[in-house]
Each structure stands twice: as structure tokens, then as C-alpha cells.
Design an enzyme around this catalytic site. Sequence first.
Site, mmCIF file in Angstrom:
data_model
loop_
_atom_site.group_PDB
_atom_site.id
_atom_site.type_symbol
_atom_site.label_atom_id
_atom_site.label_comp_id
_atom_site.label_asym_id
_atom_site.label_seq_id
_atom_site.Cartn_x
_atom_site.Cartn_y
_atom_site.Cartn_z
ATOM 1 N N PHE A 108 2.607 28.435 20.658
ATOM 2 C CA PHE A 108 3.648 27.983 21.527
ATOM 3 C C PHE A 108 4.160 26.781 21.320
ATOM 4 O O PHE A 108 4.980 26.155 22.320
ATOM 5 C CB PHE A 108 3.073 28.297 23.121
ATOM 6 C CG PHE A 108 2.649 29.731 23.482
ATOM 7 C CD1 PHE A 108 3.487 30.684 23.707
ATOM 8 C CD2 PHE A 108 1.235 29.951 23.387
ATOM 9 C CE1 PHE A 108 3.199 32.074 23.938
ATOM 10 C CE2 PHE A 108 0.705 31.252 23.553
ATOM 11 C CZ PHE A 108 1.763 32.322 24.059
ATOM 12 N N SER A 109 4.165 26.393 20.065
ATOM 13 C CA SER A 109 4.342 24.971 19.581
ATOM 14 C C SER A 109 5.985 24.615 20.323
ATOM 15 O O SER A 109 6.809 25.123 19.545
ATOM 16 C CB SER A 109 4.228 24.842 18.392
ATOM 17 O OG SER A 109 4.718 23.500 17.936
ATOM 18 N N ASN A 110 6.097 23.631 21.035
ATOM 19 C CA ASN A 110 7.261 22.998 21.248
ATOM 20 C C ASN A 110 7.935 22.554 20.062
ATOM 21 O O ASN A 110 9.082 22.510 19.860
ATOM 22 C CB ASN A 110 7.461 21.874 22.291
ATOM 23 C CG ASN A 110 6.749 22.445 23.775
ATOM 24 O OD1 ASN A 110 7.317 23.319 23.970
ATOM 25 N ND2 ASN A 110 5.946 21.668 24.163
ATOM 26 N N HIS A 111 7.039 21.999 19.097
ATOM 27 C CA HIS A 111 7.611 21.231 17.902
ATOM 28 C C HIS A 111 7.985 22.220 16.998
ATOM 29 O O HIS A 111 9.202 22.036 16.327
ATOM 30 C CB HIS A 111 6.502 20.509 17.434
ATOM 31 C CG HIS A 111 6.608 20.044 15.811
ATOM 32 N ND1 HIS A 111 7.541 18.894 15.626
ATOM 33 C CD2 HIS A 111 6.286 20.251 14.825
ATOM 34 C CE1 HIS A 111 7.577 18.784 14.369
ATOM 35 N NE2 HIS A 111 6.648 19.455 13.948
ATOM 36 N N ILE A 112 7.573 23.605 16.954
ATOM 37 C CA ILE A 112 7.998 24.492 15.974
ATOM 38 C C ILE A 112 9.382 24.978 16.258
ATOM 39 O O ILE A 112 10.133 25.011 15.675
ATOM 40 C CB ILE A 112 7.187 25.784 15.949
ATOM 41 C CG1 ILE A 112 5.565 25.200 15.026
ATOM 42 C CG2 ILE A 112 7.736 26.878 15.569
ATOM 43 C CD1 ILE A 112 6.085 25.220 13.467
#
Length: 298
Positions: free
Chosen positions: A57-61
Amino acid sequence: MNQKLKTLFPNSISVQIKREDLIHPFVSGNKFRKLKYNLLQAKAENQKTLLTFGGAFSNHIAAVAFAGKERGFKTIGIIRGEELAQKVNENPTLLFAQKCGMQLEFISREEYRLKSELSFIENLKHKFGNFYLIPEGGTNALAIKGCEEIITHEDADFDYICCSIGTGGTISGLINSALPHQKVLGFPALKGDFLKEEIRNFAQNENWELISDYHFGGYGKINAELVLFINHFYAENQIPLDPIYTGKMVFGVIDLIQKNYFPAESKILMIHTGGIQGIQGMNIKLKNKQLPTIDIYV
Ligand SMILES: Cc1ncc(COP(=O)(O)O)c(C=O)c1O
């Protein structure tokens, strides 16, 4: 933009929140700050591809996928967990990244642990060709430079600057640009003592402290109390909070005020580092566990 909370606090304490989440609809909060100088560097090096790492659920991705698309880079996301390869359609974050054109490569958790090792990166170069590497969470020296721009001279009046911590990049930037009379409080979103060392690698000053009591059991772990807090906070202030980072930090700051941690008349600035895109995915998890869900306002 700093927003004053509507909540009234005891001892004449005042609290504002810096709405970094509003900087950009998809590259929000600290992601914008961390990517700014990295994207300029990638262009200066004439790189065509950005490669980075992240979890389900990465915000960075999500941010790299969108920023890469906007700035004309090919993007590759190395994702933790082979099992996710079959579940992209059920995962709002990965689906969004894929729709932005990011090539997703799923690897096991064991392999993922090697992500900082030179031989592992070399293997990725054999496989994908040359790329500009952005570490997990986006944290490197250029990211810290970007995060140093979060607070400005207009924030000079605050006594405390509070932020959530994942990899330690954001707080390092805040520490470097905080004034001598200001104290930076970091609220780790995960368990573990390694963060102090990470922060010392990037931050020069000593005006900071970690408050490790508000990780709610570890990274990505949340409970009904936190969900209800986030929903109540929105109802009162019309400010959405993400459950993995900013929600835990804001919960911690308000709890500490109630426990008289801060001296009377303290002026507190909380940094909203974004992460709202993760709510949808978290709600799927919460529903499966029959826990209350986070009201989505976006
Ligand atoms: C929304 C949000 N807030 C805070 C953080 C923590 O920032 P850092 O990794 O720089 O400590 C992250 C993760 O990078 C994040 O996605």
C-alpha cells in the site's frame, strides 16, 4: 498552508497542522518534497527510467508512478511479496501505479531485504538496463534537501514541530531547518530502535526526540480506537488523516497534550505528510477483519 485545529486544548496550548497533503493530488505531502530534487537529478543525468521499492500500500510507489508519468520517465516498482502479483486488481495502490504505467516486479520478502545491497542492484541493472535508483520510502540526501523546505521562516513562532516517521527522511529535513528554540518530535509508525541511527546519518542538530509509544503495534497495524479517532478528527476539523502515518502522530500529540507533556502556552505545529491514498486499501483490510472503517472524504 497551516490550519488551526478547531479543537480547544487545555493550558492555552495551540495546535496547527501544516497541510502538506494538499500540495499535489497524487504526489502529496513528503513525497513531493522527497522527489523534487531527485527528479531534477535524474533529468540532469539524462536518465530515462526510475526504479524504486515499496510494499503493498506504499504511498511512495503511488507517488513515483504518477510523478514519473508526469515528467516523462519510465518507472519500475519492485514490490515486497510475490503473492501480490495475483492481487493487483484488488489493491488500489498497485492498480493506480500500474495505470500510471509503472512496471511492477514482485519479489519475495527474503529477496526484498537485500534491496540496499550492491550485488542486488547490479542484478536489477542486468535485468532492466540502466535506471535512476530511488530508495524505499524515497529517503536519500536529495530527499532530505527537499524536506528541509517543509518549514519556513513563517513557522518561526512554533515551539514544537511534530511529524510521523517511517524511514527517518522527513524528520531529518525538519531537524536541519528547525530554529534553535524549536524542538522536533518524531512519532515512529513502526517498532524498532534503528531509526535514531538513520536520522543521525542525515541530521546535524540535537533538537529532536523520538516518541515511540504510538505505533499501535507496528507498521501498518491499526485498531478500532485509531479508526474512530481519525473519523472523529475529520468530523471536528474537516482534515482527513491516513491510518499508517499521520493518524498515529496526531493521536499521539493530542494524547500527550491531555497528559500534560507540553508546557502551558506551547505552540505546536504538526506536519501532515499525506498518505490519504492508502485509506482505500486499509479499509479493505479493516472490513475483512470486521473492524470499523475509515470514512473516505476524497
Ligand atoms: C504519508 C507518510 N507520512 C510519513 C512518512 C514517513 O516519512 P519518512 O519515511 O521520511 O520517515 C511516510 C513514508 O515515507 C508517508 O508515506
